[in-house]
Design a protein around this motif. Structure first.
Motif, PDB file in Angstrom:
ATOM      1  N   THR A  38       0.830  -1.198   0.000  1.00  0.00           N
ATOM      2  CA  THR A  38       0.000   0.000   0.000  1.00  0.00           C
ATOM      3  C   THR A  38       0.869   1.255   0.000  1.00  0.00           C
ATOM      4  N   GLU A  42       1.150   4.093  -2.979  1.00  0.00           N
ATOM      5  CA  GLU A  42       0.969   5.521  -2.729  1.00  0.00           C
ATOM      6  C   GLU A  42       2.192   6.316  -3.182  1.00  0.00           C
ATOM      7  N   GLY A  45       2.176   6.568  -6.924  1.00  0.00           N
ATOM      8  CA  GLY A  45       1.202   7.564  -7.360  1.00  0.00           C
ATOM      9  C   GLY A  45       1.720   8.979  -7.205  1.00  0.00           C
ATOM     10  N   ASP A  90      -6.326  -0.778  -4.593  1.00  0.00           N
ATOM     11  CA  ASP A  90      -6.107  -0.076  -3.329  1.00  0.00           C
ATOM     12  C   ASP A  90      -7.163  -0.467  -2.296  1.00  0.00           C
ATOM     13  N   LYS A  94      -6.535  -2.508   1.251  1.00  0.00           N
ATOM     14  CA  LYS A  94      -6.963  -1.958   2.544  1.00  0.00           C
ATOM     15  C   LYS A  94      -7.928  -2.892   3.260  1.00  0.00           C
ATOM     16  N   GLY A 126      -8.268   5.244   6.256  1.00  0.00           N
ATOM     17  CA  GLY A 126      -8.232   5.390   4.803  1.00  0.00           C
ATOM     18  C   GLY A 126      -9.467   4.861   4.108  1.00  0.00           C
ATOM     19  N   SER A 130     -11.734  10.660   4.082  1.00  0.00           N
ATOM     20  CA  SER A 130     -10.851  11.262   3.110  1.00  0.00           C
ATOM     21  C   SER A 130     -10.967  12.764   3.279  1.00  0.00           C
ATOM     22  N   GLU A 154      -1.878  14.237   6.674  1.00  0.00           N
ATOM     23  CA  GLU A 154      -1.127  13.303   5.816  1.00  0.00           C
ATOM     24  C   GLU A 154       0.194  12.901   6.464  1.00  0.00           C
ATOM     25  N   TRP A 158       1.314   9.130   7.712  1.00  0.00           N
ATOM     26  CA  TRP A 158       2.560   8.474   7.324  1.00  0.00           C
ATOM     27  C   TRP A 158       3.376   8.091   8.550  1.00  0.00           C
TER      28      TRP A 158
END
Length: 187
Positions: A38, A42, A45, A90, A94, A126, A130, A154, A158
């Motif tokens: 995952t 990310e 992306g 994705d 998850k 997640g 959002s 964010e 992380w």
């Protein structure tokens, strides 16, 4: 399981540990792998968006696209299917992380449980929440505050993900060492 005795009311109760052979080692390893996949998706992306923005690839593609040309509909369909494919992958990662996280939290102990709990929290966050705040209706100061809030969330996500992965990895190592110490002949 928590045990307490009448004479130990003011002290912390002793906690029984789950035996190493009963710890969910394979689900914990699978959870770590899914969480890493995952994270890699990310990161890929983010890198693709950054590269597309820096090179002007998307602007060139949009400028050169003939809206009435023979391949326009096919390009749009391929683009939509590609985006849907990434979303489905994705979402599947998850959901699998949630199921494995629940299993490890219920049956695990120590760092294994704590790491799985953190990764489970990130996966659930997640799936159900959002935060994207954009728009020209917001004034400059409010837009800046929302942008800082979005980046803060964010960064926090992380940090929790990395902490969960590290703790899960440490827990996996502890369980492996404990199993090896119990069964030295089966290495």
């Amino acid at each position: 399981m928590v045990h307490s005795s009448p004479e130990g009311y003011g002290r912390a109760a002793a906690r029984t540990r789950v035996a190493p052979e009963r710890q969910p080692l394979r689900p914990a390893i699978a959870l770590a792998i899914l969480s890493l996949l995952t994270v890699l998706l990310e990161l890929a992306g983010v890198v693709l968006v950054f590269v597309a923005a820096r090179t002007g690839f998307l602007e060139d593609l949009a400028r050169d696209m003939d809206l009435e040309g023979p391949g326009f509909a096919a390009r749009i369909i391929v683009l939509i299917l590609g985006i849907l494919g990434v979303v489905v992958i994705d979402l599947g990662l998850k959901l699998a992380a949630v199921v494995l996280g629940i299993l490890v939290v219920i049956r695990g102990d120590g760092k294994l449980r704590i790491g799985a709990s953190l990764l489970l929290a990130v996966a659930l966050f997640g799936l159900f929440f959002s935060l994207t705040i954009e728009g020209s209706m917001l004034s400059g100061g409010v837009e800046t505050v929302f942008a800082v809030l979005q980046w803060t969330i964010e960064i926090l996500r992380w940090a929790v993900t990395i902490t969960g992965l590290v703790l899960l990895g440490l827990g996996i190592g502890e369980v492996r060492r404990a199993r090896a110490a119990q069964l030295p002949g089966l290495r």
